[in-house]
Design a protein around this motif. Structure first.
Motif, PDB file in Angstrom:
ATOM      1  N   ALA A   1      -0.722   4.959   7.488  1.00 47.69           N
ATOM      2  CA  ALA A   1      -0.969   4.048   6.366  1.00 47.69           C
ATOM      3  C   ALA A   1      -2.333   3.423   6.589  1.00 47.69           C
ATOM      4  N   ASP A   2      -3.397   4.108   6.146  1.00 50.09           N
ATOM      5  CA  ASP A   2      -4.730   3.675   6.542  1.00 50.09           C
ATOM      6  C   ASP A   2      -5.698   3.464   5.390  1.00 50.09           C
TER       7      ASP A   2
ATOM      8  N   VAL B   1      -4.604   1.682   2.074  1.00 52.04           N
ATOM      9  CA  VAL B   1      -4.228   0.398   1.465  1.00 52.04           C
ATOM     10  C   VAL B   1      -3.141  -0.258   2.317  1.00 52.04           C
ATOM     11  N   ASP B   2      -2.988  -1.557   2.162  1.00 54.46           N
ATOM     12  CA  ASP B   2      -1.875  -2.261   2.816  1.00 54.46           C
ATOM     13  C   ASP B   2      -0.551  -1.646   2.372  1.00 54.46           C
ATOM     14  N   ARG B   3       0.455  -1.768   3.210  1.00 55.30           N
ATOM     15  CA  ARG B   3       1.771  -1.258   2.800  1.00 55.30           C
ATOM     16  C   ARG B   3       2.267  -1.992   1.559  1.00 55.30           C
ATOM     17  N   THR B   4       2.020  -3.303   1.492  1.00 60.14           N
ATOM     18  CA  THR B   4       2.471  -4.038   0.301  1.00 60.14           C
ATOM     19  C   THR B   4       1.770  -3.495  -0.946  1.00 60.14           C
ATOM     20  N   VAL B   5       0.485  -3.157  -0.798  1.00 62.57           N
ATOM     21  CA  VAL B   5      -0.254  -2.631  -1.952  1.00 62.57           C
ATOM     22  C   VAL B   5       0.303  -1.265  -2.344  1.00 62.57           C
TER      23      VAL B   5
ATOM     24  N   ASN C   1       3.287  -0.160  -1.929  1.00 63.93           N
ATOM     25  CA  ASN C   1       4.593  -0.319  -2.579  1.00 63.93           C
ATOM     26  C   ASN C   1       4.437  -0.824  -4.009  1.00 63.93           C
ATOM     27  N   ALA C   2       3.450  -1.701  -4.215  1.00 60.51           N
ATOM     28  CA  ALA C   2       3.192  -2.160  -5.574  1.00 60.51           C
ATOM     29  C   ALA C   2       2.667  -1.013  -6.434  1.00 60.51           C
TER      30      ALA C   2
ATOM     31  N   VAL D   1       7.236   6.463   0.764  1.00 61.51           N
ATOM     32  CA  VAL D   1       6.705   6.109   2.076  1.00 61.51           C
ATOM     33  C   VAL D   1       5.185   6.023   2.009  1.00 61.51           C
ATOM     34  N   ALA D   2       4.633   4.986   2.659  1.00 57.79           N
ATOM     35  CA  ALA D   2       3.181   4.837   2.729  1.00 57.79           C
ATOM     36  C   ALA D   2       2.626   5.633   3.906  1.00 57.79           C
ATOM     37  N   SER D   3       3.479   5.928   4.887  1.00 53.45           N
ATOM     38  CA  SER D   3       3.064   6.704   6.057  1.00 53.45           C
ATOM     39  C   SER D   3       4.157   7.728   6.328  1.00 53.45           C
TER      40      SER D   3
END
Lengths: 563, 296
Positions: free
Chosen positions: A68-69, A71-75, A77-78, A463-465
């Motif tokens: 996850a490199d 955007v932020d994980r919160t970003v 998910n949004a 999943v972000a990663s």
């Protein structure tokens, strides 16, 4: 909405129709003309399609590497929450409403929709809830991050602590979208039942009108459940009720039932009008009647009935007992039968015809092939033991993107190219159209096919990663995603330049049969100078039967002989 | 003439059938390793569905491709095709065959689901149970944002890695402390959403020794993607040894990617500072596994 730059070219100087309003400002007014509203829907929806697509491309940028490199994980998910929400509630539904708005009154020989002001009000809710949804990017904590299902308890967690947060704005937008769609549905069903031209019995209606009616009936019985669920969730989130919060004795699985009771049939709200587009496009470009028209028409209604009895197949791995899983497996399997009838009917329509591979036909054929693939993986997913393995993995994401992009977006492009001359009075550029098709078809398959092996291998969705072994197929999917982004450029170029300076379109450039092709391009405000009297079925290709009995019918036969 | 057409069709159908059977066999290779009794059942079903699906896909696309290649209109031809409006016999056939087909698929899937019996004995009262060794108390699976913890009540052992003896029915009790999670082991082809406020009985039979990925499959918030662990399948002797050794270990703080990432607060190129639910602290367990461990 800042879509002025796209809408400005709507003002071709000196429109041919004396009665037609000829300045672009009418598209920013509370017009009650169904044709203006139809184009308002289409253009607004397309702007949101571009926004949703940009969000998807950022996601594909994140997923091009395992970590996850970007955007932020919160970003992240949004992003997937907003991508799904925008694509469904602000692109697909309004786009289909736009097509139906423009075409249904013309196809059934009506001067307008049954309730023109309700129609305009339903449209103008779209930019309103679109604005609310986009505004959630600016509130503290950003937009909703609970996925487009907004499953509690995650959707109730609200880490910002504010009353006005991304999730509450999301729920408000979805509830308003539901109200807008119900208003639209009442209008469509009433129009189709009450305002058909004399002589147009049920089995003289074009298949597109059948599918719109079937889809809008689903809106009427399904949307109340979703809207109620959204309002209850909003109460849980803001005023402390506990409908769905297990910490307060609520039941999170109950929400899933509310949600899918509508959101599964919603898939048919989306795909049915696209089936209708296929049924209109194939006969024109194959020069043959729609094969088995009556059965194709009735199968839409069968799909509507069955669609209300399959929602638990989204919950096969949820807190559902074994008997429920088995019951809904059988009902889900059944829905493939009327769908299969349609697919075989289109193939039989194409077979033995005199095919013209113009852009609408290419998109329809491409959409049909991708829908067939999605239908086959859909039957696989209905089989509970297999679904248990791939549920909530990328296999599902691949499957529904084949439905929603492969079939729906391609079908929508087919419709836009096919009716573009009617809507604007101009021809589009065939070369750009074919380029657009090639890029879209390659991009969509490159983007969405790799998701199937990823899901089979066990990569969860959202999943972000991810683990490094998934990298190969993700890189391919990301490249496909960027290609899809590029593929919209020739389309936009084509639409704007053709609208401004395309060749003038005749009334019936495709030699198609249908009431909408009997009037001028673009049609006059009142649609028909004289309400036509329909005497034939909708697909009389290869015969010389006139479609209508009064004067405009003669014009039609005349045109066909002349060309 | 008519018989020649029929012969051509039969030959094409047989060819399509052979290709479909071949693709159906390839389908086994698209799945992860087969490490449980359930995986064998699911893979057989998937291979069967892939065979059928390939046959239909190639058949329909073949017809369309032929039409696109050979049934194009001539450049100056403005005539229409034959006015064929339908064919009742054909329409009955393509309604009846899919109906029979999907009912067959559903019946076959029903039998397989029954054999899997993943939701416990109530679920497969009619089927043949896979040989079950009676285990008194199920292993407790505790899920939270964002960690997995496995509790072996009879040995008072807690672990962040799930250890199971090979070829024995594994019985688990799935629980969540906060939101929905999904218990998913791809190598076993099994999955179950975990609902807060409910205890869900879940069972399956691992059949192959090794270390496999265990993933959270139901979206659970910010660090959802990092909520992974491992499941280790070993011989009954090794399993007993592991349990006894772990019981001797004093509880230590385990590795926890979510909590560590949250505490480090990594900066990415696009960072908007949107807050997250705070992750639960890293679990304190007898046996702490490492994320760096290899798996199949």
């Amino acid at each position: 909405m800042s879509n002025a730059s796209i809408e400005t070219p709507l003002a071709p100087p000196g429109q041919p129709q004396p009665g037609a309003p000829d300045n672009w400002r009418r598209f920013f007014t509370f017009s009650t003309d169904h044709k203006v509203i139809g184009i308002q829907y289409l253009v607004t929806a397309f702007v949101f399609f571009l926004i949703g697509g940009l969000l998807a491309m950022v996601m594909r940028g994140e997923l091009i590497t395992p970590a996850a490199d970007l955007v932020d994980r919160t970003v992240y998910n949004a992003l997937f929450t907003m991508h799904g929400t925008i694509m469904l509630f602000l692109w697909t539904f309004p786009m289909l409403n736009g097509l139906a708005n423009y075409l249904v009154p013309l196809m059934i020989g009506a001067p307008d929709m049954a309730f023109p002001r309700l129609n305009a009000a339903a449209f103008w809710l779209v930019p309103v809830f679109g604005f609310i949804l986009m505004a959630s990017f600016l509130v503290p904590g950003g937009p909703s991050q609970s996925g487009w299902w907004a499953y509690p308890p995650v959707s109730l967690q609200n880490p910002t602590g504010h009353l006005i947060n991304g999730q509450s704005l999301w729920l408000l937008a979805v509830a308003l979208s539901g109200i807008s769609s119900i208003m639209g549905a009442v209008n469509f069903v009433t129009t189709i039942v009450r305002m058909r031209a004399p002589g147009m019995g049920w089995f003289k209606m074009p298949a597109f009108v059948w599918t719109v009616m079937s889809a809008q009936i689903i809106q009427l019985f399904g949307l109340p459940a979703l809207t109620a669920g959204a309002v209850m969730l909003l109460f849980d989130l803001t005023v402390g009720t506990h409908f769905f919060d297990p910490a307060g004795g609520g039941d999170p699985v109950l929400y899933q039932h509310f949600f899918w009771f509508y959101s599964h049939p919603a898939v048919y709200v989306i795909i049915l009008p696209i089936f209708g587009v296929f049924s209109e496009v194939f006969p024109v470009y194959a020069r043959k009647p729609l094969f088995g028209y009556k059965v194709v028409a009735v199968s839409s209604v069968v799909i509507t009935v069955l669609s209300g009895m399959v929602w638990v197949h989204h919950m096969f791995a949820s807190g559902t007992p074994g008997w429920m899983r088995m019951l809904f497996m059988f009902s889900t399997m059944l829905i493939s039968v009327p769908t299969g009838i349609k697919v075989f009917a289109w193939v039989a329509t194409v077979w033995g015809g005199k095919l013209r591979l113009d852009t609408p036909m290419l998109f329809a054929l491409g959409g049909l092939v991708m829908f067939l693939f999605a239908g086959i993986t859909g039957i696989m997913l209905a089989a509970v033991p297999f679904d248990i393995h791939v549920n909530n993995t990328y296999f599902i994401v691949g499957h529904f993107h084949y439905v929603i992009y492969g079939a729906t977006v391609m079908g929508a492009y087919a419709a836009i190219y096919h009716w573009f001359p009617k809507m604007t009075g101009r021809m589009y550029y065939e070369g750009l159209g074919k380029l657009h098709f090639a890029l879209t078809f390659i991009g969509a398959n490159l983007n969405f096919f790799p998701m199937h092996p990823l899901g089979l291998q066990g990569m969860p969705r959202r999943v972000a990663s991810y683990d490094p072994e998934f990298a190969f197929w993700n890189v391919l999917a990301s490249l496909g995603g960027f290609l899809l982004g590029v593929s919209t450029l020739p389309f936009i170029l084509n639409m704007i330049s053709s609208w401004v300076q395309g060749k003038k379109a005749p009334d019936n450039p495709w030699r198609a049969i249908g009431l909408e092709w009997l009037v001028s391009s673009p049609p006059p405000v009142e649609n028909f100078a004289e309400i036509p009297v329909v005497v034939s079925g909708p697909y009389g290709y290869g015969t010389d039967n006139p479609l209508v009995a009064n004067s405009s019918g003669e014009a039609h036969t005349h045109k066909r002989n002349e060309s | 003439m008519k018989s020649r057409l029929l012969l051509t069709l039969v030959i094409l159908a047989v060819l399509n059938g052979l290709v479909s059977l071949w693709v159906g066999q390839k389908a086994y290779g698209w799945m992860p390793v087969q490490a449980s009794a359930e995986a064998v059942l699911v893979d057989n079903l998937f291979s069967f569905l892939t065979t059928l699906g390939t046959f239909i896909f190639l058949g329909v696309v073949g017809v369309l491709v032929y039409a696109v290649l050979f049934q194009r209109v001539g450049k100056y031809d403005v005539g229409d095709g034959p006015p064929i409006e339908g064919n009742v016999r054909l329409e009955v056939v393509w309604t009846a065959i899919p109906l029979v087909l999907v009912l067959w698929i559903a019946a076959y899937s029903f039998r397989i689901y029954d054999q899997m019996g993943i939701l416990g004995p109530m679920d497969h009262r009619m089927g043949m149970a896979v040989a079950a060794v009676v285990v008194d108390q199920p292993i407790e699976v505790r899920s939270r944002q964002w960690a997995w913890e496995f509790h072996y009540p009879e040995h008072h052992v807690t672990s962040t890695e799930l250890h199971l003896p090979v070829n024995q029915r594994a019985k688990l009790l799935l629980t969540s402390e906060d939101v929905l999670h999904g218990f998913y082991i791809p190598a076993f082809r099994i999955k179950q959403d975990i609902i807060p406020g409910r205890d869900i009985d879940f069972e399956f039979t691992p059949t192959r020794e090794g270390r496999y990925r265990l993933r959270d499959s139901d979206y659970s918030g910010t660090y959802f993607a990092a909520n992974q662990s491992h499941v280790v399948v070993e011989s009954p002797e090794a399993y007993q040894q592991w349990l006894e050794a772990a019981a001797q270990q004093p509880p230590t703080v385990a590795e926890n990617p979510a909590f560590q990432e949250f505490s480090r607060s990594v900066e990415n190129p696009i960072s908007l500072g949107w807050p997250s639910v705070q992750p639960a602290p890293a679990p304190v367990v007898n046996y702490a596994s490492s994320e760096a461990n290899s798996y199949e």
